[in-house]
Design an enzyme around this catalytic site. Structure first.
Site, PDB file in Angstrom:
ATOM      1  N   ARG A   1      -8.555  -0.257   4.524  1.00 45.78           N
ATOM      2  CA  ARG A   1      -7.580   0.787   3.927  1.00 45.78           C
ATOM      3  C   ARG A   1      -6.300   0.164   3.759  1.00 45.78           C
ATOM      4  O   ARG A   1      -5.635   0.419   2.807  1.00 45.78           O
ATOM      5  CB  ARG A   1      -7.474   1.754   4.924  1.00 45.78           C
ATOM      6  CG  ARG A   1      -8.573   3.009   5.251  1.00 45.78           C
ATOM      7  CD  ARG A   1      -8.230   4.014   5.929  1.00 45.78           C
ATOM      8  NE  ARG A   1      -6.749   4.501   5.657  1.00 45.78           N
ATOM      9  CZ  ARG A   1      -5.715   4.820   6.339  1.00 45.78           C
ATOM     10  NH1 ARG A   1      -6.054   4.703   7.655  1.00 45.78           N
ATOM     11  NH2 ARG A   1      -4.670   5.060   5.925  1.00 45.78           N
TER      12      ARG A   1
ATOM     13  N   LYS B   1       0.717  -1.032  -0.169  1.00 42.34           N
ATOM     14  CA  LYS B   1      -0.021  -0.035  -0.089  1.00 42.34           C
ATOM     15  C   LYS B   1       0.773   1.345   0.035  1.00 42.34           C
ATOM     16  O   LYS B   1       0.716   2.159  -0.811  1.00 42.34           O
ATOM     17  CB  LYS B   1      -0.872  -0.017   1.193  1.00 42.34           C
ATOM     18  CG  LYS B   1      -1.338   1.329   1.553  1.00 42.34           C
ATOM     19  CD  LYS B   1      -2.476   1.295   2.698  1.00 42.34           C
ATOM     20  CE  LYS B   1      -1.512   1.698   4.099  1.00 42.34           C
ATOM     21  NZ  LYS B   1      -1.509   2.917   4.502  1.00 42.34           N
ATOM     22  N   ASN B   2       1.943   1.418   0.758  1.00 47.00           N
ATOM     23  CA  ASN B   2       2.631   2.486   1.024  1.00 47.00           C
ATOM     24  C   ASN B   2       3.674   2.678  -0.138  1.00 47.00           C
ATOM     25  O   ASN B   2       4.311   3.815  -0.160  1.00 47.00           O
ATOM     26  CB  ASN B   2       3.334   2.306   2.407  1.00 47.00           C
ATOM     27  CG  ASN B   2       2.423   2.620   3.745  1.00 47.00           C
ATOM     28  OD1 ASN B   2       1.215   3.081   3.216  1.00 47.00           O
ATOM     29  ND2 ASN B   2       2.568   2.290   4.609  1.00 47.00           N
TER      30      ASN B   2
ATOM     31  N   ASP C   1       4.490   0.109  12.164  1.00 50.37           N
ATOM     32  CA  ASP C   1       3.475  -0.294  11.620  1.00 50.37           C
ATOM     33  C   ASP C   1       2.884  -1.764  12.198  1.00 50.37           C
ATOM     34  O   ASP C   1       1.777  -2.266  12.015  1.00 50.37           O
ATOM     35  CB  ASP C   1       3.161  -0.365  10.177  1.00 50.37           C
ATOM     36  CG  ASP C   1       3.284   1.174   9.747  1.00 50.37           C
ATOM     37  OD1 ASP C   1       3.369   1.276   8.489  1.00 50.37           O
ATOM     38  OD2 ASP C   1       2.938   2.143  10.488  1.00 50.37           O
TER      39      ASP C   1
ATOM     40  N   ARG D   1       1.033  14.368  12.789  1.00 56.68           N
ATOM     41  CA  ARG D   1       1.667  14.058  11.722  1.00 56.68           C
ATOM     42  C   ARG D   1       1.918  15.359  10.558  1.00 56.68           C
ATOM     43  O   ARG D   1       1.334  15.477   9.713  1.00 56.68           O
ATOM     44  CB  ARG D   1       0.783  13.012  10.828  1.00 56.68           C
ATOM     45  CG  ARG D   1       0.689  11.697  11.622  1.00 56.68           C
ATOM     46  CD  ARG D   1       0.044  10.829  10.903  1.00 56.68           C
ATOM     47  NE  ARG D   1       0.868   9.980   9.977  1.00 56.68           N
ATOM     48  CZ  ARG D   1       0.372   9.192   9.033  1.00 56.68           C
ATOM     49  NH1 ARG D   1      -0.744   8.653   9.414  1.00 56.68           N
ATOM     50  NH2 ARG D   1       1.303   8.341   8.274  1.00 56.68           N
TER      51      ARG D   1
ATOM     52  N   CYS E   1      -4.208  12.523  12.434  1.00 61.84           N
ATOM     53  CA  CYS E   1      -4.947  11.320  12.157  1.00 61.84           C
ATOM     54  C   CYS E   1      -5.062  10.774  13.347  1.00 61.84           C
ATOM     55  O   CYS E   1      -4.605  11.219  14.632  1.00 61.84           O
ATOM     56  CB  CYS E   1      -4.402  10.500  10.992  1.00 61.84           C
ATOM     57  SG  CYS E   1      -3.055   9.494  11.679  1.00 61.84           S
TER      58      CYS E   1
HETATM   59  C1  EPZ Z   1       4.404   6.654   6.105  1.00 63.19           C
HETATM   60  O1  EPZ Z   1       3.914   7.804   6.744  1.00 63.19           O
HETATM   61  C2  EPZ Z   1       3.585   5.514   6.123  1.00 63.19           C
HETATM   62  N1  EPZ Z   1       2.442   5.876   5.234  1.00 63.19           N
HETATM   63  C3  EPZ Z   1       2.980   5.206   7.499  1.00 63.19           C
HETATM   64  O2  EPZ Z   1       2.009   4.038   7.483  1.00 63.19           O
HETATM   65  C4  EPZ Z   1       4.284   4.777   8.401  1.00 63.19           C
HETATM   66  O3  EPZ Z   1       3.695   4.545   9.624  1.00 63.19           O
HETATM   67  C5  EPZ Z   1       5.344   5.997   8.603  1.00 63.19           C
HETATM   68  O4  EPZ Z   1       5.625   6.289   7.020  1.00 63.19           O
HETATM   69  C6  EPZ Z   1       6.381   5.522   9.266  1.00 63.19           C
HETATM   70  O5  EPZ Z   1       7.208   4.526   8.628  1.00 63.19           O
HETATM   71  C7  EPZ Z   1       2.577   6.073   4.155  1.00 63.19           C
HETATM   72  O6  EPZ Z   1       3.571   5.827   3.457  1.00 63.19           O
HETATM   73  C8  EPZ Z   1       1.243   6.427   3.193  1.00 63.19           C
HETATM   74  P1  EPZ Z   1       6.775  10.019   8.649  1.00 63.19           P
HETATM   75  P2  EPZ Z   1       4.575   9.296   6.677  1.00 63.19           P
HETATM   76  O7  EPZ Z   1       6.658  11.338   7.778  1.00 63.19           O
HETATM   77  O8  EPZ Z   1       5.279   9.468   5.488  1.00 63.19           O
HETATM   78  C9  EPZ Z   1       7.181  12.836  12.100  1.00 63.19           C
HETATM   79  C10 EPZ Z   1       0.210   2.717   7.881  1.00 63.19           C
HETATM   80  O9  EPZ Z   1      -0.154   2.309   8.823  1.00 63.19           O
HETATM   81  N2  EPZ Z   1       7.254  13.883  10.993  1.00 63.19           N
HETATM   82  O10 EPZ Z   1       7.886   9.211   8.236  1.00 63.19           O
HETATM   83  O11 EPZ Z   1       3.486  10.151   7.230  1.00 63.19           O
HETATM   84  C11 EPZ Z   1       5.686  12.385  12.470  1.00 63.19           C
HETATM   85  O12 EPZ Z   1       4.820  13.135  13.037  1.00 63.19           O
HETATM   86  C12 EPZ Z   1       0.664   4.206   7.901  1.00 63.19           C
HETATM   87  O13 EPZ Z   1       0.414   2.183   6.572  1.00 63.19           O
HETATM   88  C13 EPZ Z   1       7.531  15.255  11.722  1.00 63.19           C
HETATM   89  O14 EPZ Z   1       7.712  15.350  12.680  1.00 63.19           O
HETATM   90  O15 EPZ Z   1       5.506   8.968   8.096  1.00 63.19           O
HETATM   91  C14 EPZ Z   1       5.834  10.851  12.825  1.00 63.19           C
HETATM   92  O16 EPZ Z   1       5.989  11.065  14.061  1.00 63.19           O
HETATM   93  C15 EPZ Z   1       0.538   4.940   9.144  1.00 63.19           C
HETATM   94  N3  EPZ Z   1       7.457  16.214  10.787  1.00 63.19           N
HETATM   95  C16 EPZ Z   1       7.209  10.427  12.079  1.00 63.19           C
HETATM   96  O17 EPZ Z   1       7.988  11.648  11.903  1.00 63.19           O
HETATM   97  C17 EPZ Z   1       7.369  16.025   9.477  1.00 63.19           C
HETATM   98  O18 EPZ Z   1       7.566  16.986   8.556  1.00 63.19           O
HETATM   99  C18 EPZ Z   1       7.355   9.617  10.885  1.00 63.19           C
HETATM  100  O19 EPZ Z   1       6.377  10.264   9.881  1.00 63.19           O
HETATM  101  C19 EPZ Z   1       6.853  14.653   8.732  1.00 63.19           C
HETATM  102  C20 EPZ Z   1       7.057  13.831   9.935  1.00 63.19           C
END
Ligand code: EPZ
Length: 430
Positions: free
Chosen positions: A411, A34-35, A319, A133, A128
């Site tokens: 989802r 998915k991701n 995850d 996020r 969410c």
């Molecule tokens: C991706 O989300 C995945 N989703 C998530 O999967 C997954 O949990 C996550 O990566 C971490 O592996 C998709 O790829 C669609 P991040 P993403 O930006 O890109 C913080 C699932 O269950 N952060 O790496 O949104 C953020 O708050 C989903 O399939 C900042 O602080 O993840 C979080 O705590 C859930 N500032 C951490 O980094 C920013 O500008 C990881 O977020 C961006 C992120």
């Protein structure tokens, strides 16, 4: 009327009725990631030529992303796991709030829209169930590449100055190895003028998959999967035919389903190196694993409590934290699970406690004392992975459970109950 049926008949919201004391056998089939598929769909905006994707999972998130592309003038067709995308008539640079709010991954479109058309207007995805996020890293990276960005009234309005409307390469260091920020910056930089680099980049397999797709389209990216990615901008990207990697989180969920039901099971197709941190933890807690090129066979022994802390890849994936916690509820001894990625990813604790689990939570750390067996109950999943964890807990519990939260589950897991039933489970969707 049996108790379970009477409870089930009382629950009006869509739910799965899961028979407990389940033993699984045979092989569970893994769908495309998915991701990865979501960001590869966004990358289709970077070319006016046709992009064909194979192994696209049939999920509601994929459907929503498809609708978002359609609103921008993209032509898109999906037959089972094959998707054809034609962004030659891409005209719309503004995404509707109601669609973006429903799918955070739609924010991935901002990079390609800026790179291809020089402008984008996308609502902030907002938080969410699992956390705030933020997307500050995405915005900081795009600004470094020369984009003008204004954030007002919950909408990000971005544009590229100059007559050519072409971004300029830049050297970017991320504050945190954000998956989405790394992918957004990658998709903007591939058509920028000159050299770019991303340090402290996310190393997840989905980032590597995006890099492989972009290079198949004619981009010049190296280092994806490591902490520093370099990009030489090109003027044009062409279409291609590309196969999405298997979903490591679905595969991991299936391996944990085998462990929690103490079942001998195979899971395929997988790319084993995408799961190394989980595989190590499954061995540590008492499972024997046979690792083949594209499949893994798991043979659980007596499961004992171990500690996990979620980390960015290659660490233990956030995850899989909820599914693994379900496993630890009936392990022998104590386990400590620490969630380091999201601030609110413990929704499953209260529901597992309703099934008899012994869990104490302090902040983002849960201490689990194993119990002999969980007891079936009507339970609710509060987010995608928590709902999957409740299905796994129900498979191992004594009695029949009812699991709500299918809007979350669908989802991220394609035909979950059909796949589990093909391996011996008894799950009915009501
Ligand atoms: C991706 O989300 C995945 N989703 C998530 O999967 C997954 O949990 C996550 O990566 C971490 O592996 C998709 O790829 C669609 P991040 P993403 O930006 O890109 C913080 C699932 O269950 N952060 O790496 O949104 C953020 O708050 C989903 O399939 C900042 O602080 O993840 C979080 O705590 C859930 N500032 C951490 O980094 C920013 O500008 C990881 O977020 C961006 C992120």
């Amino acid at each position: 009327m049996p108790i379970a049926a009477s409870i089930s008949s009382k629950i009006s919201t869509p739910h799965l009725e899961v028979q407990g004391d389940c033993i699984l056998s045979g092989e569970l089939k893994v769908s495309g990631a998915k991701n990865s598929a979501l960001v590869l769909m966004a990358a289709s905006l970077l070319t006016e030529e046709k992009l064909q994707l194979q192994n696209v999972p049939e999920l509601t998130d994929i459907d929503v992303m498809g609708n978002i592309l359609l609103t921008m003038g993209v032509k898109l067709k999906q037959w089972k796991d094959e998707m054809h995308i034609d962004a030659s008539e891409l005209h719309h640079v503004e995404l509707p709030y109601e669609l973006v709010h429903g799918l955070r991954a739609s924010f991935f479109c901002i990079g390609p829209l800026l790179a291809r058309l020089g402008q984008a207007k996308i609502p902030l995805p907002g938080g969410c169930e699992i956390g705030a996020r933020p997307v500050l890293e995405h915005i900081r990276g795009l600004k470094a590449l020369g984009a003008f960005i204004n954030v007002e009234h919950g909408v990000v309005t971005a544009s590229v100055p100059g007559t050519q409307k072409r971004l300029k390469g830049a050297e970017i260091v991320l504050d945190c190895p954000s998956v989405g920020a790394t992918e957004t910056i990658l998709m903007a930089a591939v058509l920028a003028e000159g050299h770019s680099s991303i340090e402290n980049a996310a190393q997840e397999p989905e980032v590597q998959d995006l890099s492989k797709l972009l290079n198949s389209m004619g981009a010049k990216i190296s280092g994806a999967g490591g902490p520093k990615i370099t990009i030489e901008g090109v003027k044009h990207l062409h279409g291609c035919d590309y196969k999405v990697i298997p979903d490591r989180i679905e595969a991991g969920t299936f391996l944990i389903a085998a462990a929690i039901t103490r079942s001998n099971l195979s899971v395929a197709p997988v790319i084993p190196e995408h799961l190394n941190s989980l595989l190590q933890k499954l061995r540590d807690c008492g499972c024997t694993l046979e690792i083949n090129k594209e499949s893994i066979h798991i043979n659980p022994g007596e499961i004992k409590g171990i500690d996990i802390t979620t980390q960015p890849f290659p660490g233990f994936p956030t995850d899989l934290q909820a599914p693994f916690m379900a496993l630890m509820t009936t392990a022998k001894g104590t386990s400590v699970i620490t969630e380091k990625i999201y601030e609110n990813r413990m929704k499953h604790v209260a529901e597992l406690q309703r099934m008899g689990a012994s869990i104490r939570v302090q902040g983002n750390t849960a201490v689990i004392e194993g119990v002999p067996q969980l007891s079936a109950a009507p339970v609710h999943g509060g987010d995608l992975r928590s709902t999957a964890a409740m299905v796994l807990a129900s498979l191992s519990a004594r009695g029949n459970s009812q699991v709500e939260g299918l809007n979350h589950l669908d989802r991220g897991y394609a035909s979950l109950e059909e796949k589990l039933n093909s391996a011996g489970a008894h799950i009915i969707r009501h």
